[in-house]
Design a protein around this motif. Structure first.
Motif, PDB file in Angstrom:
ATOM      1  N   SER A  16       0.848  -1.191   0.000  1.00 36.56           N
ATOM      2  CA  SER A  16       0.000   0.000   0.000  1.00 36.56           C
ATOM      3  C   SER A  16       0.880   1.236   0.000  1.00 36.56           C
ATOM      4  O   SER A  16       2.067   1.177   0.307  1.00 36.56           O
TER       5      SER A  16
ATOM      6  N   ALA B 183     -11.287  -7.126  -3.637  1.00 44.19           N
ATOM      7  CA  ALA B 183     -10.777  -6.149  -2.667  1.00 44.19           C
ATOM      8  C   ALA B 183      -9.270  -6.292  -2.452  1.00 44.19           C
ATOM      9  O   ALA B 183      -8.779  -6.188  -1.339  1.00 44.19           O
TER      10      ALA B 183
ATOM     11  N   ALA C 178      -5.045  -2.646  -0.920  1.00 49.24           N
ATOM     12  CA  ALA C 178      -5.128  -2.234   0.483  1.00 49.24           C
ATOM     13  C   ALA C 178      -5.401  -0.737   0.600  1.00 49.24           C
ATOM     14  O   ALA C 178      -5.825  -0.264   1.651  1.00 49.24           O
TER      15      ALA C 178
ATOM     16  N   ASP D 222      -7.523   1.293  -1.639  1.00 48.60           N
ATOM     17  CA  ASP D 222      -8.898   1.712  -1.909  1.00 48.60           C
ATOM     18  C   ASP D 222      -9.900   0.558  -1.968  1.00 48.60           C
ATOM     19  O   ASP D 222     -11.054   0.764  -2.299  1.00 48.60           O
ATOM     20  N   ARG D 223      -9.461  -0.646  -1.663  1.00 50.54           N
ATOM     21  CA  ARG D 223     -10.310  -1.843  -1.603  1.00 50.54           C
ATOM     22  C   ARG D 223     -10.924  -2.235  -2.950  1.00 50.54           C
ATOM     23  O   ARG D 223     -11.882  -2.978  -3.007  1.00 50.54           O
ATOM     24  N   LYS D 224     -10.365  -1.725  -4.042  1.00 54.69           N
ATOM     25  CA  LYS D 224     -10.870  -2.099  -5.357  1.00 54.69           C
ATOM     26  C   LYS D 224     -10.283  -3.452  -5.753  1.00 54.69           C
ATOM     27  O   LYS D 224      -9.184  -3.811  -5.352  1.00 54.69           O
ATOM     28  N   SER D 225     -11.034  -4.179  -6.536  1.00 50.73           N
ATOM     29  CA  SER D 225     -10.617  -5.506  -6.979  1.00 50.73           C
ATOM     30  C   SER D 225      -9.758  -5.411  -8.235  1.00 50.73           C
ATOM     31  O   SER D 225      -9.828  -4.434  -8.972  1.00 50.73           O
TER      32      SER D 225
ATOM     33  N   ILE E 294     -15.721  -0.202  -6.361  1.00 54.49           N
ATOM     34  CA  ILE E 294     -15.513  -1.167  -5.283  1.00 54.49           C
ATOM     35  C   ILE E 294     -16.615  -2.216  -5.363  1.00 54.49           C
ATOM     36  O   ILE E 294     -17.803  -1.880  -5.289  1.00 54.49           O
TER      37      ILE E 294
END
Length: 187
Positions: free
Chosen positions: A50, A136, A139, A141-144, A167
């Motif tokens: 991150s 997710a 770390a 923005d939790r986007k895949s 997200i």
């Protein structure tokens, strides 16, 4: 000698562009890693990098230079494209753990200098596509992450690894978004 025969001879003889670039053109020399121990994978299992870190910052210019060289190499080495996409997102504020990920990638390249794309004549006809997503993963923005690869007549012709634009609320939603990306490529 024909173009394809010359290409096959170069690949079988060990003189391929990825190998030459990895070993000869300062990629390992610049980092002082010519004597490093090779590893089997381009990244450690389950490592999440991150941009929020309290670690030790490293030279931004050196990090960016190495990542740019890896980006160039990833055009013929799709096996490192995911790791390169992750470390390239961290170019503005690199820390020691980010540089460790880049160095791990270089150790992998040292152990696999002859790997790369090779196109072979095949009796296999048609298009095959494989895709996946990592729900997710980021770390920050939790986007895949979505990724796919496409084979034509048994040869890899396209691949992509990309962070999803929104997200996803579940792993199923992330998989559907990955399928959409892959199907659009197929069309």
């Amino acid at each position: 000698m024909g173009r394809w025969a010359r290409c096959r001879e170069e690949v079988e003889g060990g003189i391929s562009q990825p190998r030459k670039y990895t070993l000869d053109l300062d990629l390992l020399k610049e980092t002082g890693m010519t004597g490093c121990k090779p590893v089997d994978t381009p990244t450690e299992y389950n490592v999440k990098l991150s941009n929020v870190n309290n670690g030790v910052p490293v030279s931004k210019e050196r990090y960016q230079r190495l990542v740019r060289k890896l980006i160039y190499l990833s055009h013929t080495r799709p096996n490192i494209s995911y790791v390169v996409s992750v470390v390239s997102q961290l170019m503005q504020a690199p820390y020691e753990e980010h540089m460790t990920a880049v160095e791990r990638n270089l150790q992998y390249l040292k152990g696999t200098p002859g790997k790369g794309l090779l196109f072979r004549k095949s009796n296999k006809r048609g298009i095959e596509a494989y895709l996946d997503s990592d729900w997710a993963r980021s770390a920050v923005d939790r986007k895949s992450m979505s990724g796919y690869c496409t084979f034509f007549c048994g040869n890899l012709v396209t691949w992509r690894s990309k962070k999803q634009g929104v997200i996803a609320r579940s792993s199923a939603e992330a998989e559907y978004r990955a399928m959409c990306l892959g199907i659009c490529e197929e069309i």
